[in-house]
Scaffold this motif. Sequence first.
Motif, PDB file in Angstrom:
ATOM      1  N   LYS A   1       3.121  33.599  -3.127  1.00  0.00           N
ATOM      2  CA  LYS A   1       4.354  34.074  -2.503  1.00  0.00           C
ATOM      3  C   LYS A   1       4.473  33.527  -1.098  1.00  0.00           C
ATOM      4  CE  LYS A   1       5.704  38.277  -4.721  1.00  0.00           C
ATOM      5  NZ  LYS A   1       7.038  38.073  -5.184  1.00  0.00           N
TER       6      LYS A   1
ATOM      7  N   TYR B   1       9.833  34.126  -1.855  1.00  0.00           N
ATOM      8  CA  TYR B   1       9.987  33.280  -3.039  1.00  0.00           C
ATOM      9  C   TYR B   1       8.597  32.860  -3.502  1.00  0.00           C
ATOM     10  CZ  TYR B   1       9.240  29.364   0.161  1.00  0.00           C
ATOM     11  OH  TYR B   1       8.715  28.499   1.089  1.00  0.00           O
ATOM     12  N   ASP B   2       8.492  32.510  -4.776  1.00  0.00           N
ATOM     13  CA  ASP B   2       7.244  32.029  -5.338  1.00  0.00           C
ATOM     14  C   ASP B   2       7.224  30.515  -5.249  1.00  0.00           C
ATOM     15  OD1 ASP B   2       6.131  34.484  -6.064  1.00  0.00           O
ATOM     16  OD2 ASP B   2       7.298  34.549  -7.912  1.00  0.00           O
TER      17      ASP B   2
END
Length: 90
Positions: free
Chosen positions: A2, A85-86
């Motif tokens: 992440k 966000y990943d």
Amino acid sequence: MKRRIQRLSPHQNGKVAGLMMALVSLVILVPFMLILGSIMPHGERMPWLMVLILPVLYLVLGYIGTVLACWVYNLVAGWVGGIEYDAQEV
């Protein structure tokens, strides 16, 4: 993994967004003006000043709008955290 966007640079993002808006307005305005010129009655003047003013207006307003949006994002991200966000290594 992440990741989180902690801060957006208002000036840099404003420059990029303003310039992109100005270039896109030219891509739209030039063909529009050529089409308009072909259907206008003879003796009418083409509004060529609009082709010069609108891209500059888009650049300035795009810059100001993006700077304000980045400022608001940075303010809100300080309170609640940034956008997460990943990310994946490729």
